[in-house]
Design a protein around this motif. Structure first.
Motif, PDB file in Angstrom:
ATOM      1  N   TYR A 169      39.240  59.199-158.435  1.00  0.00           N
ATOM      2  CA  TYR A 169      40.483  59.077-157.494  1.00  0.00           C
ATOM      3  C   TYR A 169      40.434  57.991-156.728  1.00  0.00           C
ATOM      4  CZ  TYR A 169      40.999  63.834-159.490  1.00  0.00           C
ATOM      5  OH  TYR A 169      41.267  64.792-160.305  1.00  0.00           O
ATOM      6  N   ASN A 170      40.220  58.096-155.542  1.00  0.00           N
ATOM      7  CA  ASN A 170      40.098  56.957-154.513  1.00  0.00           C
ATOM      8  C   ASN A 170      39.535  57.177-153.264  1.00  0.00           C
ATOM      9  OD1 ASN A 170      42.070  58.277-152.806  1.00  0.00           O
ATOM     10  ND2 ASN A 170      43.813  57.848-154.388  1.00  0.00           N
ATOM     11  N   SER A 171      39.431  56.437-152.342  1.00  0.00           N
ATOM     12  CA  SER A 171      38.561  56.423-151.174  1.00  0.00           C
ATOM     13  C   SER A 171      39.198  57.548-150.205  1.00  0.00           C
ATOM     14  CB  SER A 171      38.398  55.090-150.298  1.00  0.00           C
ATOM     15  OG  SER A 171      37.697  54.349-151.198  1.00  0.00           O
ATOM     16  N   ARG A 172      40.680  57.456-150.427  1.00  0.00           N
ATOM     17  CA  ARG A 172      41.541  58.443-149.375  1.00  0.00           C
ATOM     18  C   ARG A 172      41.241  59.857-149.836  1.00  0.00           C
ATOM     19  NH1 ARG A 172      45.358  54.806-150.704  1.00  0.00           N
ATOM     20  NH2 ARG A 172      46.414  56.285-151.960  1.00  0.00           N
ATOM     21  N   ILE A 173      41.026  60.077-150.975  1.00  0.00           N
ATOM     22  CA  ILE A 173      40.612  61.538-151.353  1.00  0.00           C
ATOM     23  C   ILE A 173      39.138  62.042-150.841  1.00  0.00           C
ATOM     24  CG2 ILE A 173      40.006  62.904-153.497  1.00  0.00           C
ATOM     25  CD1 ILE A 173      43.106  62.569-153.037  1.00  0.00           C
ATOM     26  N   LEU A 174      38.250  61.014-151.354  1.00  0.00           N
ATOM     27  CA  LEU A 174      36.932  61.606-150.746  1.00  0.00           C
ATOM     28  C   LEU A 174      36.749  61.599-149.329  1.00  0.00           C
ATOM     29  CD1 LEU A 174      34.030  61.946-151.411  1.00  0.00           C
ATOM     30  CD2 LEU A 174      33.642  59.329-151.339  1.00  0.00           C
ATOM     31  N   ALA A 175      37.567  60.693-148.686  1.00  0.00           N
ATOM     32  CA  ALA A 175      37.521  60.669-147.204  1.00  0.00           C
ATOM     33  C   ALA A 175      38.268  62.181-146.552  1.00  0.00           C
ATOM     34  CB  ALA A 175      38.051  59.633-146.564  1.00  0.00           C
ATOM     35  N   ALA A 176      39.299  62.314-147.300  1.00  0.00           N
ATOM     36  CA  ALA A 176      39.807  63.733-146.826  1.00  0.00           C
ATOM     37  C   ALA A 176      39.309  65.091-147.198  1.00  0.00           C
ATOM     38  CB  ALA A 176      41.171  63.733-147.575  1.00  0.00           C
ATOM     39  N   VAL A 177      38.428  65.169-148.346  1.00  0.00           N
ATOM     40  CA  VAL A 177      37.575  66.150-148.775  1.00  0.00           C
ATOM     41  C   VAL A 177      36.465  66.266-147.691  1.00  0.00           C
ATOM     42  CG1 VAL A 177      36.399  67.205-150.866  1.00  0.00           C
ATOM     43  CG2 VAL A 177      38.537  65.972-151.103  1.00  0.00           C
ATOM     44  N   THR A 178      35.865  65.183-147.641  1.00  0.00           N
ATOM     45  CA  THR A 178      34.737  65.055-146.897  1.00  0.00           C
ATOM     46  C   THR A 178      35.127  65.636-145.364  1.00  0.00           C
ATOM     47  OG1 THR A 178      33.768  63.426-147.795  1.00  0.00           O
ATOM     48  CG2 THR A 178      32.976  63.691-145.738  1.00  0.00           C
ATOM     49  N   LEU A 179      36.185  65.214-144.947  1.00  0.00           N
ATOM     50  CA  LEU A 179      36.760  65.519-143.402  1.00  0.00           C
ATOM     51  C   LEU A 179      36.958  67.075-143.368  1.00  0.00           C
ATOM     52  CD1 LEU A 179      38.696  62.533-142.218  1.00  0.00           C
ATOM     53  CD2 LEU A 179      36.431  63.133-141.079  1.00  0.00           C
ATOM     54  N   ILE A 180      37.647  67.454-144.359  1.00  0.00           N
ATOM     55  CA  ILE A 180      38.143  68.990-144.315  1.00  0.00           C
ATOM     56  C   ILE A 180      37.025  69.883-144.562  1.00  0.00           C
ATOM     57  CG2 ILE A 180      39.489  70.661-145.368  1.00  0.00           C
ATOM     58  CD1 ILE A 180      41.542  68.311-146.132  1.00  0.00           C
ATOM     59  N   ALA A 182      33.796  68.937-143.998  1.00  0.00           N
ATOM     60  CA  ALA A 182      32.718  69.240-142.851  1.00  0.00           C
ATOM     61  C   ALA A 182      33.307  70.034-141.675  1.00  0.00           C
ATOM     62  CB  ALA A 182      32.718  67.716-142.489  1.00  0.00           C
ATOM     63  N   ILE A 183      34.598  69.742-141.378  1.00  0.00           N
ATOM     64  CA  ILE A 183      35.142  70.579-140.198  1.00  0.00           C
ATOM     65  C   ILE A 183      35.010  72.029-140.507  1.00  0.00           C
ATOM     66  CG2 ILE A 183      37.094  71.077-139.035  1.00  0.00           C
ATOM     67  CD1 ILE A 183      37.934  68.091-139.226  1.00  0.00           C
ATOM     68  N   VAL A 184      35.484  72.647-141.630  1.00  0.00           N
ATOM     69  CA  VAL A 184      35.681  73.897-142.049  1.00  0.00           C
ATOM     70  C   VAL A 184      34.004  74.589-142.108  1.00  0.00           C
ATOM     71  CG1 VAL A 184      36.114  75.715-143.640  1.00  0.00           C
ATOM     72  CG2 VAL A 184      37.766  73.743-143.083  1.00  0.00           C
ATOM     73  N   SER A 185      32.966  73.782-142.931  1.00  0.00           N
ATOM     74  CA  SER A 185      31.759  74.364-143.092  1.00  0.00           C
ATOM     75  C   SER A 185      31.206  74.406-141.609  1.00  0.00           C
ATOM     76  CB  SER A 185      31.223  73.590-144.016  1.00  0.00           C
ATOM     77  OG  SER A 185      30.988  72.525-143.608  1.00  0.00           O
ATOM     78  N   ASN A 186      31.257  73.407-140.787  1.00  0.00           N
ATOM     79  CA  ASN A 186      30.550  73.246-139.561  1.00  0.00           C
ATOM     80  C   ASN A 186      30.944  74.374-138.710  1.00  0.00           C
ATOM     81  OD1 ASN A 186      29.076  71.215-140.226  1.00  0.00           O
ATOM     82  ND2 ASN A 186      30.334  69.773-139.457  1.00  0.00           N
ATOM     83  N   TYR A 187      32.312  74.811-138.867  1.00  0.00           N
ATOM     84  CA  TYR A 187      32.645  75.683-137.999  1.00  0.00           C
ATOM     85  C   TYR A 187      32.165  77.115-138.102  1.00  0.00           C
ATOM     86  CZ  TYR A 187      35.867  78.912-135.564  1.00  0.00           C
ATOM     87  OH  TYR A 187      36.495  80.082-134.804  1.00  0.00           O
ATOM     88  N   PHE A 188      32.376  77.341-139.380  1.00  0.00           N
ATOM     89  CA  PHE A 188      31.752  78.628-139.712  1.00  0.00           C
ATOM     90  C   PHE A 188      30.165  78.857-139.569  1.00  0.00           C
ATOM     91  CE2 PHE A 188      35.846  79.315-141.570  1.00  0.00           C
ATOM     92  CZ  PHE A 188      36.202  80.571-141.336  1.00  0.00           C
ATOM     93  N   GLN A 189      29.524  77.791-139.593  1.00  0.00           N
ATOM     94  CA  GLN A 189      28.233  77.934-139.536  1.00  0.00           C
ATOM     95  C   GLN A 189      27.834  77.880-137.979  1.00  0.00           C
ATOM     96  OE1 GLN A 189      25.622  78.040-141.727  1.00  0.00           O
ATOM     97  NE2 GLN A 189      24.310  78.554-140.054  1.00  0.00           N
ATOM     98  N   TRP A 190      28.508  77.165-137.166  1.00  0.00           N
ATOM     99  CA  TRP A 190      28.572  77.404-135.553  1.00  0.00           C
ATOM    100  C   TRP A 190      28.886  78.721-135.283  1.00  0.00           C
ATOM    101  CZ3 TRP A 190      32.602  78.408-132.543  1.00  0.00           C
ATOM    102  CH2 TRP A 190      32.423  78.441-131.039  1.00  0.00           C
ATOM    103  N   ALA A 191      29.772  79.424-135.824  1.00  0.00           N
ATOM    104  CA  ALA A 191      30.427  80.730-135.235  1.00  0.00           C
ATOM    105  C   ALA A 191      29.098  81.697-135.724  1.00  0.00           C
ATOM    106  CB  ALA A 191      31.554  81.151-136.211  1.00  0.00           C
TER     107      ALA A 191
END
Length: 282
Positions: A169-180, A182-191
């Motif tokens: 795909y492209n760098s933007r797609i990878l960056a978006a998938v990585t950030l989203i 990361a944030i979602v999985s980190n939040y639920f693990q923290w909770a």
């Protein structure tokens, strides 16, 4: 993906595919009946692909000379240093995250362990509330790793999955998938477990889910994964919920990362379908 060329001449398709790939154009070949079709993976390369195909049609290379040149190029590629070979397997985002994780491991293990962990965990030590004034903490736990095995395992899968997604795909797609993811999985693990956790695993499972969906029932798709890999990764996720494993596993990060990656994969697959249905063929 979009069809850019079709022929029943397998040698002609092989030559054109090689020429396009050497020019950096991501293409793959699909067999439809007696015809072979060259499929463009990223629509942004269409102008370059058209120009190369026009030149190929107007001045087709001699097959014997082309095969000799290709053999020489292959021998030259095999003699490339390791870093150049690796550079062909990933893009800038893959490199940046890979290096950031390595540098964090050096800081965490050898330079300033306590300071590194306290600055990168999801919330500061002893503080149960979210720190919206420190937004980096929603992402930075993916940089922390607590053993060499943990680090190597995650970096391997990051390179394998992240590199393929960035090239397909492209760098933007990878960056978006990585950030989203990361944030979602980190939040639920923290909770579920509190702030003292880390690892790239949630993102890795997000990339896995993304690749599974966009390449589903598309065996020629560049993100199509071997069945044994899918079985291994999903099996490892399920084992984390048992007492069999001898290590602490961020189960919520793995599961939520996988789910969020699947959702993002459906979104991109839908976008791909719309582009393909509305595109003109030549």
């Amino acid at each position: 993906m979009k069809k850019i060329y079709s022929s029943e001449n397998s040698q002609q398709i092989a030559m054109l595919q090689n020429i396009l790939q050497r020019a950096g154009v991501p293409v793959t070949v699909v067999e439809r009946g007696s015809a072979l079709e060259l499929m463009l993976i990223q629509p942004g390369y269409e102008p370059i692909a058209k120009e190369i195909i026009r030149e190929f049609k107007s001045n087709p290379p001699d097959p014997a000379a082309f095969m000799q040149q290709r053999s020489a190029h292959r021998q030259q590629s095999q003699s490339l240093p390791l870093w150049k070979i690796l550079a062909q397997q990933a893009g800038i985002v893959t490199f940046i995250v890979f290096l950031a994780v390595l540098l964090t491991a050096i800081m965490q293990w050898f330079v300033a362990p306590n300071a590194t962990i306290s600055q990168l965990i999801f919330t500061p030590r002893g503080v149960p509330e979210l720190s919206f004034d420190q937004p980096w903490r929603f992402v930075t736990p993916i940089l922390l790793h607590f053993s060499a095995t943990h680090l190597v395992f995650n970096l391997f899968w990051w390179w394998y999955l992240g590199g393929r997604i960035e090239l397909a795909y492209n760098s933007r797609i990878l960056a978006a998938v990585t950030l989203i993811t990361a944030i979602v999985s980190n939040y639920f693990q923290w909770a579920a477990s509190g702030p003292l956790f880390g690892g790239l695993s949630g993102v890795v499972y997000g990339l896995l889910g993304f690749a599974m969906v966009v390449a589903w029932k598309k065996p020629t798709h560049p993100l199509a994964l071997p069945p044994f890999l899918l079985i291994f990764m999903v099996g490892w996720l399920l084992l984390g919920y048992t007492d069999i494993l001898w290590v602490n596993v961020a189960n919520q990060a793995h599961a939520v990362g996988l789910i969020s990656g699947i959702v993002l994969g459906f979104f991109i697959r839908l976008q791909d379908g719309r582009k393909n249905s509305g595109s003109q063929r030549f």
